[in-house]
Design an enzyme around this catalytic site. Structure first.
Site, mmCIF file in Angstrom:
data_model
loop_
_atom_site.group_PDB
_atom_site.id
_atom_site.type_symbol
_atom_site.label_atom_id
_atom_site.label_comp_id
_atom_site.label_asym_id
_atom_site.label_seq_id
_atom_site.Cartn_x
_atom_site.Cartn_y
_atom_site.Cartn_z
ATOM 1 N N GLU A 46 0.831 -1.208 0.000
ATOM 2 C CA GLU A 46 0.000 0.000 0.000
ATOM 3 C C GLU A 46 0.867 1.261 0.000
ATOM 4 O O GLU A 46 0.573 2.231 -0.704
ATOM 5 C CB GLU A 46 -0.921 0.027 1.230
ATOM 6 C CG GLU A 46 -1.880 -1.163 1.308
ATOM 7 C CD GLU A 46 -1.285 -2.356 2.044
ATOM 8 O OE1 GLU A 46 -0.062 -2.590 1.912
ATOM 9 O OE2 GLU A 46 -2.022 -3.059 2.737
ATOM 10 N N CYS A 78 -0.616 0.574 7.348
ATOM 11 C CA CYS A 78 -1.106 0.873 5.997
ATOM 12 C C CYS A 78 -2.530 1.424 6.031
ATOM 13 O O CYS A 78 -2.880 2.267 5.206
ATOM 14 C CB CYS A 78 -1.062 -0.376 5.134
ATOM 15 S SG CYS A 78 0.610 -0.843 4.700
ATOM 16 N N SER A 162 21.662 -40.043 -14.006
ATOM 17 C CA SER A 162 20.396 -39.285 -14.027
ATOM 18 C C SER A 162 20.439 -38.039 -14.897
ATOM 19 O O SER A 162 19.444 -37.309 -14.964
ATOM 20 C CB SER A 162 20.032 -38.885 -12.599
ATOM 21 O OG SER A 162 20.991 -37.982 -12.086
ATOM 22 N N THR A 190 21.413 -36.395 -1.716
ATOM 23 C CA THR A 190 21.418 -35.670 -2.992
ATOM 24 C C THR A 190 22.680 -34.818 -3.117
ATOM 25 O O THR A 190 23.249 -34.683 -4.204
ATOM 26 C CB THR A 190 20.142 -34.793 -3.101
ATOM 27 O OG1 THR A 190 19.027 -35.674 -3.138
ATOM 28 C CG2 THR A 190 20.149 -33.938 -4.341
ATOM 29 N N GLU A 290 13.564 -30.604 -3.452
ATOM 30 C CA GLU A 290 14.022 -31.128 -4.742
ATOM 31 C C GLU A 290 14.609 -32.526 -4.634
ATOM 32 O O GLU A 290 15.437 -32.915 -5.432
ATOM 33 C CB GLU A 290 15.048 -30.158 -5.348
ATOM 34 C CG GLU A 290 14.464 -28.803 -5.671
ATOM 35 C CD GLU A 290 15.161 -28.118 -6.826
ATOM 36 O OE1 GLU A 290 15.892 -28.781 -7.578
ATOM 37 O OE2 GLU A 290 14.980 -26.896 -6.954
ATOM 38 N N GLY A 292 16.355 -36.001 -2.464
ATOM 39 C CA GLY A 292 16.078 -37.201 -3.248
ATOM 40 C C GLY A 292 14.853 -37.966 -2.766
ATOM 41 O O GLY A 292 13.994 -37.431 -2.083
HETATM 42 C C1 AOF Z 1 0.245 -4.973 4.472
HETATM 43 N N1 AOF Z 1 0.866 -4.825 3.263
HETATM 44 O O1 AOF Z 1 2.453 -5.351 1.789
HETATM 45 C C2 AOF Z 1 2.390 -6.567 3.788
HETATM 46 C C3 AOF Z 1 1.713 -6.737 5.034
HETATM 47 O O2 AOF Z 1 7.222 -6.565 10.078
HETATM 48 P P1 AOF Z 1 6.235 -5.645 9.443
HETATM 49 O O3 AOF Z 1 5.993 -4.415 10.207
HETATM 50 O O4 AOF Z 1 6.525 -5.424 7.985
HETATM 51 O O5 AOF Z 1 4.823 -6.407 9.491
HETATM 52 C C4 AOF Z 1 4.688 -7.692 9.015
HETATM 53 C C5 AOF Z 1 3.217 -8.022 8.958
HETATM 54 O O6 AOF Z 1 2.564 -7.086 8.118
HETATM 55 C C6 AOF Z 1 2.962 -9.384 8.335
HETATM 56 O O7 AOF Z 1 2.982 -10.403 9.278
HETATM 57 C C7 AOF Z 1 1.581 -9.179 7.766
HETATM 58 O O8 AOF Z 1 0.614 -9.261 8.789
HETATM 59 C C8 AOF Z 1 1.627 -7.740 7.290
HETATM 60 N N2 AOF Z 1 2.128 -7.669 5.907
HETATM 61 N N3 AOF Z 1 0.649 -5.957 5.297
HETATM 62 O O9 AOF Z 1 -0.646 -4.221 4.799
HETATM 63 C C9 AOF Z 1 1.908 -5.562 2.896
HETATM 64 N N4 AOF Z 1 3.464 -7.318 3.436
HETATM 65 ZN ZN ZN Z 2 1.101 -2.541 5.914
#
Ligand code: AOF
Ligand code: ZN
Length: 371
Positions: A46, A78, A162, A190, A290, A292
């Site tokens: 966002e 966000c 292989s 592997t 991947e 074995g």
């Molecule tokens: C969003 N938009 O693009 C993502 C989100 O460690 P932080 O502060 O970055 O927070 C991680 C948490 O934020 C993650 O566990 C998930 O709940 C959220 N990720 N949220 O609004 C994003 N990547």
């Molecule tokens: Zn966020």
């Protein structure tokens, strides 16, 4: 939302422990800003989309593949950023089960007067972030087993030869698959027989090599292996038993390999349930296995395989070749794992089939079946 899912996909394999989120900001039927979660998980989707939209975000609709976060991380939440930019409506594909969010993002948006719809393209969004969702809800990563075999399911001949069973195009596709995962996991056998590099060697994707993980209870692979020699440039983690030789452990650690110790299972091998828990707590959300054949069988036995991608070449190696999946103790068909095919494509002269494991191997049905 389809466009938001499309940009979200760019983050797969590079944003762990975060989810790969996409956001498209639309005003007057025009996309005015697109964003996706960046390397390492920040900035969030966002933030990026709002930055690109600038003043045009006022009065817009934001399409987001995951509920906008409500917690303070390195940057403010966000949902707050969306409100402050003047977004009027948010369309959200699915709720974020992270306990710091879990409905709080939607609630905060609504409280600020933003119209919110939840559930648009929810299935596709959940599939895209299946790894993140499993990590948050079950404390384990999504495990995809990749196999490349002959038509009769063999990955090597009687002599162990292989190279190569599948063609060049299928192998390139398998490399592309690596880039979409946080880590690639193989058994120690592997490393001994193939000495693989386990990097992504497609033009333009060299930087996308995931973490390499070797499961080897006794650290029996040579210290000269590629995955050890290059551990300082591409991380290598080794899962081993507490009983593993201290001298070998030290030598590996000195080469930059990270050692993860897990208890032994009833057969004296590394407990894979525990290994997956540890990998999840280290932040991994998507693991590509991947081979074995022993590790493939052991993971299926323990119900730890969620997806299967099978490349099959139009050749026959016969019953004295190495099976793709080692025996894992199936007695009746009823207890065997059940998979659902979700994709089938011709790649060069090979076939690639993708499956979702619908029902894991389950010996509980033994009692009910035969009484
Ligand atoms: C969003 N938009 O693009 C993502 C989100 O460690 P932080 O502060 O970055 O927070 C991680 C948490 O934020 C993650 O566990 C998930 O709940 C959220 N990720 N949220 O609004 C994003 N990547
Ligand atoms: Zn966020």
């Amino acid at each position: 939302m389809t466009a938001a899912l499309g940009v979200a996909r760019r983050g797969l394999g590079r944003v762990w422990p975060n989810p790969a989120v996409g956001c498209v900001i639309v005003r007057d039927s025009r996309a005015v800003g697109r964003g996706w979660t960046r390397e390492g998980g920040r900035p969030h989707a966002e933030t990026e989309a709002l930055r690109r939209a600038g003043d045009l975000a006022a009065g817009s609709t934001a399409y987001v593949t995951l509920e906008p976060c409500a917690h303070h991380g390195e940057t403010p939440p966000c949902c707050k950023a969306l409100v402050e930019a003047g977004v009027e409506r948010a369309v959200v594909a699915c709720i974020d089960p992270d306990p710091r969010v879990d409905g709080a993002g939607v609630k905060a948006l609504r409280a600020a007067g933003v119209d919110v719809d939840v559930g648009v393209c929810a299935d596709a969004a959940r599939e895209l972030n299946a790894g993140f969702l499993l990590r948050v809800t079950e404390g384990r990563p999504l495990v995809t087993l990749k196999l490349a075999s002959s038509l009769d399911g063999r990955i090597a001949t009687r002599t162990g030869h292989s190279r190569w069973i599948t063609g060049e195009a299928a192998r390139a596709q398998a490399h592309a698959l690596r880039a979409l995962h946080d880590a690639i996991l193989v058994g120690g056998g592997t490393v001994i027989t193939d000495n693989p590099r386990l990097t992504c060697r497609l033009p333009g994707l060299e930087e996308r090599s995931p973490v390499r993980i070797v499961v080897d209870g006794h650290l029996s692979f040579p210290l000269t292996a590629h995955v050890v020699a290059s551990a300082l440039t591409t991380p290598t983690w080794v899962i081993t038993l507490p009983s593993a030789d201290a001298g070998r452990r030290k030598a590996l650690a000195d080469s930059g390999v990270e050692i993860i110790e897990v208890a032994a299972d009833s057969a004296g091998r590394p407990n894979l349930q525990q290994a997956m828990k540890s990998l999840s707590s280290l932040g991994l959300t998507r693991i590509l296995v991947e081979g074995g054949s022993r590790i493939a069988g052991a993971l299926i036995r323990d119900g730890l395989v969620d997806r299967v991608v099978w490349f099959r070449a139009p050749t026959l190696l016969g019953g004295d070749g190495t099976p793709a999946v080692a025996g894992f103790g199936v007695e009746t068909v009823a207890e065997a794992p059940m998979l659902r095919q979700v994709e089938s494509a011709r790649i060069g002269s090979d076939v690639m089939e993708s499956y979702i494991v619908e029902r894991p191997f389950d010996t509980d049905s033994r009692d009910t079946d035969e009484g």
